[in-house]
Design a protein around this motif. Structure first.
Motif, mmCIF file in Angstrom:
data_model
loop_
_atom_site.group_PDB
_atom_site.id
_atom_site.type_symbol
_atom_site.label_atom_id
_atom_site.label_comp_id
_atom_site.label_asym_id
_atom_site.label_seq_id
_atom_site.Cartn_x
_atom_site.Cartn_y
_atom_site.Cartn_z
ATOM 1 N N PHE A 182 63.588 -24.251 57.561
ATOM 2 C CA PHE A 182 64.366 -23.181 56.950
ATOM 3 C C PHE A 182 65.867 -23.292 57.209
ATOM 4 O O PHE A 182 66.656 -23.403 56.287
ATOM 5 C CB PHE A 182 63.868 -21.816 57.446
ATOM 6 C CG PHE A 182 62.459 -21.508 57.030
ATOM 7 C CD1 PHE A 182 62.024 -21.779 55.757
ATOM 8 C CD2 PHE A 182 61.576 -20.950 57.937
ATOM 9 C CE1 PHE A 182 60.721 -21.498 55.370
ATOM 10 C CE2 PHE A 182 60.273 -20.652 57.564
ATOM 11 C CZ PHE A 182 59.840 -20.931 56.290
ATOM 12 N N SER A 183 66.266 -23.244 58.471
ATOM 13 C CA SER A 183 67.703 -23.184 58.743
ATOM 14 C C SER A 183 68.038 -23.697 60.131
ATOM 15 O O SER A 183 67.201 -23.723 61.035
ATOM 16 C CB SER A 183 68.217 -21.745 58.587
ATOM 17 O OG SER A 183 67.467 -20.859 59.386
ATOM 18 N N TYR A 197 76.218 -23.677 60.590
ATOM 19 C CA TYR A 197 75.002 -23.154 59.971
ATOM 20 C C TYR A 197 74.705 -23.945 58.709
ATOM 21 O O TYR A 197 75.611 -24.304 57.953
ATOM 22 C CB TYR A 197 75.169 -21.675 59.606
ATOM 23 C CG TYR A 197 74.017 -21.127 58.797
ATOM 24 C CD1 TYR A 197 72.834 -20.756 59.399
ATOM 25 C CD2 TYR A 197 74.117 -21.016 57.404
ATOM 26 C CE1 TYR A 197 71.772 -20.269 58.652
ATOM 27 C CE2 TYR A 197 73.068 -20.538 56.650
ATOM 28 C CZ TYR A 197 71.898 -20.167 57.282
ATOM 29 O OH TYR A 197 70.845 -19.695 56.543
ATOM 30 N N ASP A 253 71.222 -24.217 55.750
ATOM 31 C CA ASP A 253 69.846 -23.797 55.472
ATOM 32 C C ASP A 253 69.267 -24.537 54.285
ATOM 33 O O ASP A 253 69.981 -25.155 53.486
ATOM 34 C CB ASP A 253 69.734 -22.279 55.301
ATOM 35 C CG ASP A 253 70.475 -21.762 54.074
ATOM 36 O OD1 ASP A 253 70.778 -22.561 53.172
ATOM 37 O OD2 ASP A 253 70.754 -20.557 54.019
ATOM 38 N N ARG A 277 65.790 -21.477 50.907
ATOM 39 C CA ARG A 277 66.056 -20.042 50.905
ATOM 40 C C ARG A 277 66.006 -19.519 49.472
ATOM 41 O O ARG A 277 66.497 -20.169 48.556
ATOM 42 C CB ARG A 277 67.405 -19.720 51.537
ATOM 43 C CG ARG A 277 67.470 -19.995 53.030
ATOM 44 C CD ARG A 277 66.370 -19.275 53.779
ATOM 45 N NE ARG A 277 66.440 -19.530 55.201
ATOM 46 C CZ ARG A 277 66.955 -18.679 56.084
ATOM 47 N NH1 ARG A 277 67.451 -17.534 55.690
ATOM 48 N NH2 ARG A 277 66.966 -18.993 57.364
ATOM 49 N N HIS A 319 79.852 -22.427 57.588
ATOM 50 C CA HIS A 319 78.954 -22.676 56.475
ATOM 51 C C HIS A 319 79.776 -22.842 55.211
ATOM 52 O O HIS A 319 80.995 -22.695 55.212
ATOM 53 C CB HIS A 319 77.929 -21.558 56.319
ATOM 54 C CG HIS A 319 78.529 -20.188 56.326
ATOM 55 N ND1 HIS A 319 79.386 -19.746 55.343
ATOM 56 C CD2 HIS A 319 78.418 -19.178 57.207
ATOM 57 C CE1 HIS A 319 79.762 -18.509 55.615
ATOM 58 N NE2 HIS A 319 79.200 -18.145 56.738
#
Length: 206
Positions: free
Chosen positions: A4-5, A18, A20, A23, A40
């Protein structure tokens, strides 16, 4: 199985990176005063109404029950099902979500230390919808990965990211401020290397 992340926290407990995958909704931007560039690939919100329109479903928005907390020697220090109290987290801004992730990690680490002694290290826990993996470096960086609950331990993946792309494109890069309190890891090579590494894993998912 699905990844996922990924979150990376520095020794100041701040999220500096970050990324991901898989999603269904976009991240809700943080408030402008809390926006840290480079963490991000999300532009800062232009106004509060714009931020409200990009709410995503957080992995912590639903009711989760912790079923297993795993330590370095494989011991299960918490088992069974515990009623969760995570209602009301829908639409968390990004900065609030990272605080929640770090708070979960810190709480679990403290719990493992108290229940299993100082020689044990918290490495992961599982709920009915996701599994959290943790890898800590000697320099105080914490790599956190969220994956499908059926996934085996992915600490080795986090270590590979640390000794590979992180060292090559972040630690050895004089343009990256490792101890910055104002910006994240804004490095396209590192982001591309992490993405390629994750997509190359058999458990990446589709």
């Amino acid at each position: 199985m699905t990844i996922f992340s990924l979150y990376i926290f520095d020794r100041h407990c701040d999220c500096i990176y970050y990324q991901d995958w898989h999603r269904t909704r976009p991240i809700r931007p943080p408030s402008i005063p809390n926006f840290r560039p480079g963490v991000h690939r999300l532009p800062p919100p232009l106004d509060p109404l714009a931020a409200q329109s990009t709410v995503r479903e957080s992995i912590f928005d639903r009711d989760h029950a912790v079923s297993n907390v795993i330590t370095t020697n494989g011991a299960r220090v918490l088992s069974g099902s515990t009623p969760a109290t995570n209602r009301g987290y829908t639409g968390l801004p990004f900065d609030e979500e990272t605080k929640l992730v770090y708070g979960v990690v810190l709480s679990m680490r403290n719990m493992v230390k108290k229940l299993s002694g100082r020689d044990e290290t918290f490495t992961s826990y599982r709920t009915n919808t996701y599994k959290l993996h943790l890898y800590e470096t000697l320099t105080g960086y914490r790599f956190v990965l969220l994956s499908d609950p059926s996934t085996d331990s992915l600490r080795f993946v986090l270590r590979q990211i640390y000794v590979g792309p992180f060292v090559d494109y972040v630690v050895r890069n004089p343009m990256v401020q490792l101890d910055s309190r104002t910006e994240g890891i804004d490095n396209d090579h590192f982001r591309a290397a992490v993405d390629a590494h994750m997509r190359g894993l058999s458990m990446f998912g589709t």
